[in-house]
Design a protein around this motif. Sequence first.
Motif, PDB file in Angstrom:
ATOM      1  N   VAL B  53       5.457  -1.582   1.425  1.00  0.00           N
ATOM      2  CA  VAL B  53       4.388  -0.724   1.822  1.00  0.00           C
ATOM      3  C   VAL B  53       3.356  -0.673   1.199  1.00  0.00           C
ATOM      4  CG1 VAL B  53       6.587   0.459   3.246  1.00  0.00           C
ATOM      5  CG2 VAL B  53       5.559   1.236   0.911  1.00  0.00           C
ATOM      6  N   VAL B  55      -0.115  -2.160   0.775  1.00  0.00           N
ATOM      7  CA  VAL B  55      -0.994  -3.035   1.676  1.00  0.00           C
ATOM      8  C   VAL B  55      -1.508  -4.254   0.851  1.00  0.00           C
ATOM      9  CG1 VAL B  55      -2.987  -3.189   2.825  1.00  0.00           C
ATOM     10  CG2 VAL B  55      -1.645  -1.028   2.968  1.00  0.00           C
ATOM     11  N   LEU B  80      10.229   0.530   8.917  1.00  0.00           N
ATOM     12  CA  LEU B  80       9.341   0.858  10.082  1.00  0.00           C
ATOM     13  C   LEU B  80       7.943   0.933   9.351  1.00  0.00           C
ATOM     14  CD1 LEU B  80       8.878   2.210  12.575  1.00  0.00           C
ATOM     15  CD2 LEU B  80       9.132   4.427  11.651  1.00  0.00           C
ATOM     16  N   VAL B  81       7.825   1.432   8.393  1.00  0.00           N
ATOM     17  CA  VAL B  81       6.221   1.558   8.038  1.00  0.00           C
ATOM     18  C   VAL B  81       5.942   0.189   7.444  1.00  0.00           C
ATOM     19  CG1 VAL B  81       4.757   2.432   6.151  1.00  0.00           C
ATOM     20  CG2 VAL B  81       6.374   3.792   6.957  1.00  0.00           C
ATOM     21  N   GLN B  84       4.890  -1.454  10.827  1.00  0.00           N
ATOM     22  CA  GLN B  84       3.638  -0.883  11.342  1.00  0.00           C
ATOM     23  C   GLN B  84       2.342  -1.193  10.616  1.00  0.00           C
ATOM     24  OE1 GLN B  84       4.876   3.402  11.714  1.00  0.00           O
ATOM     25  NE2 GLN B  84       4.834   2.848  13.848  1.00  0.00           N
ATOM     26  N   ILE B  85       2.635  -1.359   9.507  1.00  0.00           N
ATOM     27  CA  ILE B  85       1.622  -1.800   8.562  1.00  0.00           C
ATOM     28  C   ILE B  85       0.999  -3.283   9.010  1.00  0.00           C
ATOM     29  CG2 ILE B  85       0.574  -2.485   6.403  1.00  0.00           C
ATOM     30  CD1 ILE B  85       2.017  -0.452   5.014  1.00  0.00           C
ATOM     31  N   GLN B  88      -0.284  -3.217  12.534  1.00  0.00           N
ATOM     32  CA  GLN B  88      -1.544  -2.377  12.835  1.00  0.00           C
ATOM     33  C   GLN B  88      -2.803  -3.082  11.859  1.00  0.00           C
ATOM     34  OE1 GLN B  88      -2.107   0.015  14.937  1.00  0.00           O
ATOM     35  NE2 GLN B  88       0.171  -0.074  15.692  1.00  0.00           N
ATOM     36  N   LEU B  89      -2.487  -3.210  10.734  1.00  0.00           N
ATOM     37  CA  LEU B  89      -3.550  -3.841   9.798  1.00  0.00           C
ATOM     38  C   LEU B  89      -3.789  -5.319   9.893  1.00  0.00           C
ATOM     39  CD1 LEU B  89      -3.303  -1.518   6.377  1.00  0.00           C
ATOM     40  CD2 LEU B  89      -5.182  -1.403   8.310  1.00  0.00           C
ATOM     41  N   LEU B 111       8.559   2.834  19.257  1.00  0.00           N
ATOM     42  CA  LEU B 111       7.457   2.512  18.537  1.00  0.00           C
ATOM     43  C   LEU B 111       6.973   0.998  18.357  1.00  0.00           C
ATOM     44  CD1 LEU B 111       8.106   4.675  15.258  1.00  0.00           C
ATOM     45  CD2 LEU B 111       6.650   5.222  17.484  1.00  0.00           C
ATOM     46  N   GLY B 112       7.587   0.299  19.282  1.00  0.00           N
ATOM     47  CA  GLY B 112       7.037  -1.232  19.367  1.00  0.00           C
ATOM     48  C   GLY B 112       7.288  -2.307  18.382  1.00  0.00           C
TER      49      GLY B 112
END
Lengths: 174, 224
Positions: B53, B55, B80-81, B84-85, B88-89, B111-112
């Motif tokens: 997590v 980045v 999950l995170v 998502q990172i 999204q990033l 949440l996809g």
Amino acid sequence: MAGNHLARNRGQEHQVTGGSGIQGEGPLLELTRSEHKFRRAVILGCRPSAIAVATALSEQGYTVHVIDESTACLDMLPQARVAEGKIVPLLSVRNIQQDLIKAEIRDANVFMAMTAVDTINILAAQMAKHMYQTPLVICKIDDPTVQSIYKDLGIIPISPTALVSQYALEAVQP
Amino acid sequence: MHIIIAGAGKLRTALARWLVSNGHEIAVIEEDATKCALLDEVLGSVSVHGSSVDVSKLARAGANRANVVIATSGDDDVNLVTCQIARQLFGAARTVSVVNYPEHVELFTLLGIDAPVSVTSLLLTRLQESLSGHGVVHLMPIANHEDRMLVSVRIAPSFGKVGRPLKEIALGEGALAVLVIGQDGAITLPSPETPVRAGDEVIVVTSSNWQQELRDLLVERLEK
């Protein structure tokens, strides 16, 4: 009727813009919540900042459920408020969903994820927002880069790191 | 493909080895320096030391060109995170996550996360099946067709249709026997006329609704 309409508009404001298939708040839930006599908040994590928020909200008439894994931390909540039932301490069973249900998340107007662990906060906040349609969800995320992702995902991310550095810089360059 | 695996565990190592042997380029994000060294020794320089997590660690693992990011840790929040990172990033095309608490599958799907895999549910189903003795073992779901799954049916000697052609077994609507593995290990592509032998393992594509029916049917027949 007007109040409910407003509540629904507010819900749409927080809706997710990405195409991940997340649905907005159900009107039925909004109706029951807006008609709720009392305002209710759920806070995950009982650290000093959470205790301060819980105390302030309880003084504003909120009933606040505070969840933590440690009885020692929960014991630091103001005992008078706990005795009145305005603040309800809940010992975590280390299962976020079960904890939220026990804290009556379905009736809550506000949810705040304020544990020391960013990832736990992010999971809990999104669960409250997207599974229980909590109208206002606030999530503490220390990592400012990670925080930036969640601005558009229906929750309000707060980064103590960003806040502290901002205040420190403002103090140096007034 | 460039695939990033984030998270610890035996599953992770087996998965990494399989991906490498299938010609994929991989990076493994691992928090323990000793395990990083072990991974690099077995699989070449694949490890990135740190948290998934973080980045900067995802960037070092090549997240911006990754086709798939797989999160395998024991903590659902970290998985999950991470996904998502990555999405999204870094714009990862596909995110796959192990889900440790079965009740989190709904949230991950909402949440996809492309493929939440509930390890607990899979193990539980498998264990229940081996205890029930029905002879039907769930092998795997079929990706992108959630109502379809692959099951294995072992033909008991007491089964009423032993020696009869496959078409006489009512497997249920839409179900298709795709493979027969004989007791001797011989593999046959079955036709409707293929005779059913005791000890055969029949691999069937079935719908989840029909799976119970298939099971009931077999149990009923077996008990006769």
